[in-house]
Design an enzyme around this catalytic site. Structure first.
Site, PDB file in Angstrom:
ATOM      1  N   SER A 221       6.484   4.849   0.463  1.00  0.00           N
ATOM      2  CA  SER A 221       6.782   3.756   0.825  1.00  0.00           C
ATOM      3  C   SER A 221       8.015   3.886   1.753  1.00  0.00           C
ATOM      4  CB  SER A 221       7.341   3.205  -0.297  1.00  0.00           C
ATOM      5  OG  SER A 221       8.158   4.105  -1.271  1.00  0.00           O
ATOM      6  N   GLY A 223      10.697   2.093   2.956  1.00  0.00           N
ATOM      7  CA  GLY A 223      12.140   0.339   2.501  1.00  0.00           C
ATOM      8  C   GLY A 223      11.511  -0.283   3.291  1.00  0.00           C
ATOM      9  N   GLY A 226       8.195  -1.496   5.193  1.00  0.00           N
ATOM     10  CA  GLY A 226       6.720  -1.577   4.248  1.00  0.00           C
ATOM     11  C   GLY A 226       6.057   0.117   4.003  1.00  0.00           C
ATOM     12  N   GLY A 252      10.732   0.248  -5.567  1.00  0.00           N
ATOM     13  CA  GLY A 252       9.417   1.264  -5.820  1.00  0.00           C
ATOM     14  C   GLY A 252       8.659   1.109  -6.869  1.00  0.00           C
ATOM     15  N   ASP A 253      10.006   1.401  -8.470  1.00  0.00           N
ATOM     16  CA  ASP A 253       8.457   0.854  -9.439  1.00  0.00           C
ATOM     17  C   ASP A 253       7.851  -0.466  -9.500  1.00  0.00           C
ATOM     18  OD1 ASP A 253      10.891   3.110  -9.950  1.00  0.00           O
ATOM     19  OD2 ASP A 253      12.481   1.359 -10.659  1.00  0.00           O
TER      20      ASP A 253
END
Length: 314
Positions: A221, A223, A226, A252-253
């Protein structure tokens, strides 16, 4: 099942235009039971997937976690330990659209508590297909813990997802047995590998190397730009739609939860990228680990731009 060794009570303070070193006015605050694996479990439960959560939880302030699990329908298999779970401070600035995190180290873990947790993991029924190992390791837990658990869980036939950072990620990425799903952000991957990744080609090469060594899906990832998703046969870049950001905590989770749900549903890489990105984009429109309604997620998924990355060769 998700595993969180170092959960946190997240105190999220909204303070538009706050200045470091100054007295600042806050517009609001809320406290949520959090930690990476707790968030993944909550998001999966919102999606409608049956999920259990385990890890190490301080007895003194377990109530908010117990309430979350009850409200979301998450099976609570956490090992209770003496003391209070740490507090994490999140300062959200809506005017700048950013979040500042202050994370405490967490409770020191005893050998007895860690053995209890490992026994919990070993005793899971065969129907528990996916185990997600998430978050930092608290004091008292060796950096190789995740790497060792990945090997044991894969021997049991589990699909293992890993989302961690620092020495724990470095140890897991240099082990003989890698998780099937690895989801670092770009900075975590650079730190674990020990060198910068300054171009898309370098990020892709690093992900391909992990695939060659045994991972099945690597999602890096980056931010708001993308995420790069790589398998043995494909590589795509997923660009999220623009949304109104409430907090980036847990984005992110949510992506991890989306990738796990995509795996359980047998989605192809493009569809998995759309789902995971829609989960991440949808989660940042909320405070806390919550998904928007299914129709909103479908609309977000349709807006995700999925582009082929550099073609992979054998």
């Amino acid at each position: 099942m998700t595993v969180t060794l170092n959960p946190a009570l997240d105190l999220t303070v909204q303070a538009g235009g706050w200045q470091r070193g100054e007295v600042n006015a806050a517009q609001g605050a809320q406290q949520d039971a959090g930690g990476k694996g707790v968030n993944v479990a909550a998001i999966l439960a919102d999606w409608g997937a049956p999920v259990a959560a385990t890890g190490l939880l301080g007895r003194d302030n377990a109530a908010p976690f117990e309430t979350l699990f009850r409200d979301k329908g998450v099976s609570d298999e956490f090992v209770r330990v003496p003391g209070a779970t740490r507090v994490g401070l999140k300062i959200v600035d809506p005017t700048r659209g950013d979040t500042t995190d202050l994370n405490l180290p967490g409770l020191t873990v005893s050998a007895r508590a860690l053995a209890h947790l490992q026994a919990t993991l070993r005793s899971q029924p065969a129907g528990v297909e996916v185990v997600a190992l998430c978050g930092s390791l608290p004091p008292g837990v060796h950096a190789s813990f995740y790497a060792e658990e990945v090997a044991r869980l894969r021997e049991q036939g589990r699909f293992v997802a890993l989302d961690t950072s620092g020495e724990a990620l470095r140890a897991a990425l240099t082990a003989d047995t890698l998780p099937q799903l690895i989801k670092p952000n770009i900075h975590e991957l650079e730190t674990a590998l020990g060198h910068p990744l300054t171009t898309d080609a370098e990020v892709l090469a690093a992900a391909r190397d992990l695939i060659r060594r045994g991972a099945e899906l690597v999602a890096v990832s980056q931010g708001e730009r993308g995420a790069l998703l790589v398998t043995a046969r494909e590589a795509v870049f997923a660009r999220p739609p623009r949304v109104t950001v409430q907090s980036t905590v847990g984005a992110g989770d949510a992506m991890v939860a989306g990738l796990i749900s995509a795996h359980l549903d047998g989605l192809n890489l493009e569809s998995a990228a759309r789902r995971a990105t829609s989960f991440s984009a949808g989660s940042i429109t909320r405070l806390g680990a919550h998904l928007p309604p299914r129709a909103d997620l479908d609309a977000l998924a349709a807006q995700v731009q999925v582009e082929p990355a550099q073609p992979l060769t054998a």
